[in-house]
Design a protein around this motif. Structure first.
Motif, PDB file in Angstrom:
ATOM      1  N   VAL A 185      45.375  53.075  49.927  1.00  0.00           N
ATOM      2  CA  VAL A 185      44.716  53.578  48.718  1.00  0.00           C
ATOM      3  C   VAL A 185      44.448  52.435  47.739  1.00  0.00           C
ATOM      4  CG1 VAL A 185      45.000  55.080  46.707  1.00  0.00           C
ATOM      5  CG2 VAL A 185      45.636  55.905  48.989  1.00  0.00           C
ATOM      6  N   ALA A 186      45.456  51.583  47.529  1.00  0.00           N
ATOM      7  CA  ALA A 186      45.289  50.469  46.589  1.00  0.00           C
ATOM      8  C   ALA A 186      44.185  49.525  47.053  1.00  0.00           C
ATOM      9  CB  ALA A 186      46.604  49.715  46.436  1.00  0.00           C
ATOM     10  N   GLY A 187      44.131  49.239  48.344  1.00  0.00           N
ATOM     11  CA  GLY A 187      43.100  48.350  48.860  1.00  0.00           C
ATOM     12  C   GLY A 187      41.698  48.900  48.657  1.00  0.00           C
ATOM     13  N   LEU A 188      41.540  50.195  48.867  1.00  0.00           N
ATOM     14  CA  LEU A 188      40.224  50.803  48.663  1.00  0.00           C
ATOM     15  C   LEU A 188      39.830  50.777  47.186  1.00  0.00           C
ATOM     16  CD1 LEU A 188      40.496  53.761  51.187  1.00  0.00           C
ATOM     17  CD2 LEU A 188      39.179  51.645  51.445  1.00  0.00           C
ATOM     18  N   VAL A 189      40.780  51.055  46.304  1.00  0.00           N
ATOM     19  CA  VAL A 189      40.497  51.031  44.862  1.00  0.00           C
ATOM     20  C   VAL A 189      40.150  49.610  44.413  1.00  0.00           C
ATOM     21  CG1 VAL A 189      41.527  51.337  42.568  1.00  0.00           C
ATOM     22  CG2 VAL A 189      41.853  53.093  44.330  1.00  0.00           C
ATOM     23  N   ILE A 190      40.932  48.629  44.845  1.00  0.00           N
ATOM     24  CA  ILE A 190      40.675  47.232  44.469  1.00  0.00           C
ATOM     25  C   ILE A 190      39.317  46.785  45.004  1.00  0.00           C
ATOM     26  CG2 ILE A 190      41.429  44.840  44.806  1.00  0.00           C
ATOM     27  CD1 ILE A 190      44.351  45.997  44.834  1.00  0.00           C
ATOM     28  N   GLY A 191      39.018  47.183  46.231  1.00  0.00           N
ATOM     29  CA  GLY A 191      37.731  46.824  46.815  1.00  0.00           C
ATOM     30  C   GLY A 191      36.557  47.315  45.988  1.00  0.00           C
ATOM     31  N   VAL A 192      36.647  48.534  45.491  1.00  0.00           N
ATOM     32  CA  VAL A 192      35.581  49.077  44.645  1.00  0.00           C
ATOM     33  C   VAL A 192      35.566  48.370  43.290  1.00  0.00           C
ATOM     34  CG1 VAL A 192      34.799  51.148  43.406  1.00  0.00           C
ATOM     35  CG2 VAL A 192      35.526  51.313  45.802  1.00  0.00           C
ATOM     36  N   LEU A 193      36.734  48.155  42.696  1.00  0.00           N
ATOM     37  CA  LEU A 193      36.797  47.477  41.396  1.00  0.00           C
ATOM     38  C   LEU A 193      36.144  46.101  41.442  1.00  0.00           C
ATOM     39  CD1 LEU A 193      40.387  48.281  40.047  1.00  0.00           C
ATOM     40  CD2 LEU A 193      38.197  49.054  39.118  1.00  0.00           C
ATOM     41  N   LEU A 194      36.332  45.392  42.532  1.00  0.00           N
ATOM     42  CA  LEU A 194      35.735  44.062  42.662  1.00  0.00           C
ATOM     43  C   LEU A 194      34.214  44.102  42.545  1.00  0.00           C
ATOM     44  CD1 LEU A 194      37.966  42.765  45.543  1.00  0.00           C
ATOM     45  CD2 LEU A 194      37.612  41.547  43.380  1.00  0.00           C
ATOM     46  N   LEU A 195      33.626  45.196  42.992  1.00  0.00           N
ATOM     47  CA  LEU A 195      32.169  45.307  42.999  1.00  0.00           C
ATOM     48  C   LEU A 195      31.584  45.868  41.708  1.00  0.00           C
ATOM     49  CD1 LEU A 195      31.737  46.646  46.638  1.00  0.00           C
ATOM     50  CD2 LEU A 195      31.528  44.283  45.828  1.00  0.00           C
ATOM     51  N   VAL A 196      32.362  46.662  40.990  1.00  0.00           N
ATOM     52  CA  VAL A 196      31.802  47.337  39.809  1.00  0.00           C
ATOM     53  C   VAL A 196      32.291  46.776  38.476  1.00  0.00           C
ATOM     54  CG1 VAL A 196      31.422  49.472  41.091  1.00  0.00           C
ATOM     55  CG2 VAL A 196      33.540  49.191  39.789  1.00  0.00           C
ATOM     56  N   TRP A 197      33.343  45.964  38.484  1.00  0.00           N
ATOM     57  CA  TRP A 197      33.905  45.451  37.231  1.00  0.00           C
ATOM     58  C   TRP A 197      33.961  43.933  37.298  1.00  0.00           C
ATOM     59  CZ3 TRP A 197      39.686  46.001  35.528  1.00  0.00           C
ATOM     60  CH2 TRP A 197      39.813  45.662  34.176  1.00  0.00           C
ATOM     61  N   ARG A 198      33.033  43.282  36.611  1.00  0.00           N
ATOM     62  CA  ARG A 198      32.988  41.818  36.616  1.00  0.00           C
ATOM     63  C   ARG A 198      33.987  41.283  35.595  1.00  0.00           C
ATOM     64  NH1 ARG A 198      29.868  39.309  39.674  1.00  0.00           N
ATOM     65  NH2 ARG A 198      29.988  37.373  38.533  1.00  0.00           N
ATOM     66  N   HIS A 199      35.221  41.272  35.995  1.00  0.00           N
ATOM     67  CA  HIS A 199      36.321  40.815  35.152  1.00  0.00           C
ATOM     68  C   HIS A 199      37.265  40.061  36.070  1.00  0.00           C
ATOM     69  CE1 HIS A 199      39.893  41.189  32.511  1.00  0.00           C
ATOM     70  NE2 HIS A 199      39.014  41.286  31.533  1.00  0.00           N
ATOM     71  N   TRP A 200      38.113  39.215  35.496  1.00  0.00           N
ATOM     72  CA  TRP A 200      39.046  38.453  36.321  1.00  0.00           C
ATOM     73  C   TRP A 200      40.140  39.338  36.922  1.00  0.00           C
ATOM     74  CZ3 TRP A 200      44.106  38.731  34.958  1.00  0.00           C
ATOM     75  CH2 TRP A 200      44.405  39.094  33.644  1.00  0.00           C
ATOM     76  N   PHE A 201      40.422  40.480  36.306  1.00  0.00           N
ATOM     77  CA  PHE A 201      41.559  41.295  36.736  1.00  0.00           C
ATOM     78  C   PHE A 201      41.437  41.817  38.177  1.00  0.00           C
ATOM     79  CE2 PHE A 201      44.443  45.033  36.527  1.00  0.00           C
ATOM     80  CZ  PHE A 201      45.618  44.317  36.338  1.00  0.00           C
ATOM     81  N   PRO A 202      40.276  42.328  38.628  1.00  0.00           N
ATOM     82  CA  PRO A 202      40.192  42.740  40.035  1.00  0.00           C
ATOM     83  C   PRO A 202      40.427  41.578  41.013  1.00  0.00           C
ATOM     84  CG  PRO A 202      38.401  43.714  38.789  1.00  0.00           C
ATOM     85  CD  PRO A 202      39.077  42.723  37.882  1.00  0.00           C
ATOM     86  N   LEU A 203      40.016  40.361  40.634  1.00  0.00           N
ATOM     87  CA  LEU A 203      40.294  39.199  41.480  1.00  0.00           C
ATOM     88  C   LEU A 203      41.796  38.937  41.563  1.00  0.00           C
ATOM     89  CD1 LEU A 203      37.424  36.851  40.247  1.00  0.00           C
ATOM     90  CD2 LEU A 203      37.582  38.005  42.476  1.00  0.00           C
ATOM     91  N   PHE A 204      42.467  39.080  40.427  1.00  0.00           N
ATOM     92  CA  PHE A 204      43.922  38.935  40.382  1.00  0.00           C
ATOM     93  C   PHE A 204      44.595  39.995  41.271  1.00  0.00           C
ATOM     94  CE2 PHE A 204      47.891  40.348  38.307  1.00  0.00           C
ATOM     95  CZ  PHE A 204      48.645  39.187  38.424  1.00  0.00           C
ATOM     96  N   LEU A 205      44.117  41.239  41.160  1.00  0.00           N
ATOM     97  CA  LEU A 205      44.675  42.312  41.993  1.00  0.00           C
ATOM     98  C   LEU A 205      44.448  42.037  43.478  1.00  0.00           C
ATOM     99  CD1 LEU A 205      43.608  45.511  40.004  1.00  0.00           C
ATOM    100  CD2 LEU A 205      45.892  44.499  40.156  1.00  0.00           C
ATOM    101  N   ALA A 206      43.266  41.559  43.829  1.00  0.00           N
ATOM    102  CA  ALA A 206      42.952  41.283  45.234  1.00  0.00           C
ATOM    103  C   ALA A 206      43.831  40.165  45.789  1.00  0.00           C
ATOM    104  CB  ALA A 206      41.478  40.927  45.381  1.00  0.00           C
ATOM    105  N   ALA A 207      44.020  39.115  45.008  1.00  0.00           N
ATOM    106  CA  ALA A 207      44.888  38.021  45.454  1.00  0.00           C
ATOM    107  C   ALA A 207      46.328  38.512  45.603  1.00  0.00           C
ATOM    108  CB  ALA A 207      44.820  36.852  44.473  1.00  0.00           C
ATOM    109  N   GLY A 208      46.789  39.311  44.654  1.00  0.00           N
ATOM    110  CA  GLY A 208      48.142  39.875  44.740  1.00  0.00           C
ATOM    111  C   GLY A 208      48.293  40.828  45.905  1.00  0.00           C
ATOM    112  N   PHE A 209      47.260  41.628  46.164  1.00  0.00           N
ATOM    113  CA  PHE A 209      47.257  42.541  47.303  1.00  0.00           C
ATOM    114  C   PHE A 209      47.398  41.747  48.596  1.00  0.00           C
ATOM    115  CE2 PHE A 209      44.905  44.492  50.765  1.00  0.00           C
ATOM    116  CZ  PHE A 209      45.366  45.796  50.782  1.00  0.00           C
ATOM    117  N   GLY A 210      46.568  40.718  48.744  1.00  0.00           N
ATOM    118  CA  GLY A 210      46.621  39.901  49.954  1.00  0.00           C
ATOM    119  C   GLY A 210      47.969  39.215  50.119  1.00  0.00           C
ATOM    120  N   ALA A 211      48.478  38.636  49.037  1.00  0.00           N
ATOM    121  CA  ALA A 211      49.744  37.914  49.108  1.00  0.00           C
ATOM    122  C   ALA A 211      50.918  38.841  49.412  1.00  0.00           C
ATOM    123  CB  ALA A 211      49.990  37.163  47.800  1.00  0.00           C
ATOM    124  N   SER A 212      50.966  39.981  48.751  1.00  0.00           N
ATOM    125  CA  SER A 212      52.103  40.882  48.963  1.00  0.00           C
ATOM    126  C   SER A 212      52.059  41.533  50.343  1.00  0.00           C
ATOM    127  CB  SER A 212      52.166  41.944  47.866  1.00  0.00           C
ATOM    128  OG  SER A 212      50.987  42.727  47.863  1.00  0.00           O
TER     129      SER A 212
END
Length: 133
Positions: free
Chosen positions: A51-78
């Protein structure tokens, strides 16, 4: 319609690749959950990951902010970190994995890409805020 050029175009492509990487990992975790991981100690974590991966994936495309990039990096790392722990002799939460099979390799590569591409996109965006040329 105006086309993106330069750093803005690079950022858009990188965000799309990060989104695809995160969503690939999420879909594979959902499939693994449905194929039997739901009955293990880490079943809930697999569903949360999906669920988190799908939400982050959508956020990356619709919200041009640094926070979705931070979430994606954290998702990948964790997620990659948890898998790496599960391949050790002591395992992780009772799970002992091996580097075998398409889902394992696809997730590991997707998660590593999510980390690297998120950092790259952040650096591109930080140096050159997105603009339409």
């Amino acid at each position: 319609m105006a086309w993106l050029r330069g750093p803005a175009a690079t950022s858009a492509v990188l965000r799309a690749l990060v989104s695809a990487s995160v969503m690939l990992s999420a879909v594979i975790h959902l499939e693994l959950w449905a194929d039997g991981m739901k009955d293990t100690r880490v079943g809930t974590a697999f569903m949360i990951n999906a669920v988190a991966g799908l939400v982050i994936g959508v956020l990356l495309l619709v919200w041009r902010h640094w926070f979705p990039l931070f979430l994606a990096a954290g998702f990948g790392a964790s997620t990659l970190g948890a898998f790496l722990l599960s391949t050790t002799s002591s395992g992780f939460m009772g799970v002992h994995e091996q580097w075998q099979g398409f889902p394992i390799w696809a997730c590991a590569i997707a998660e590593a890409l999510a980390i690297v591409l998120s950092v790259w996109a952040f650096l591109v965006e930080r140096g050159h805020p997105a603009s339409v040329a």
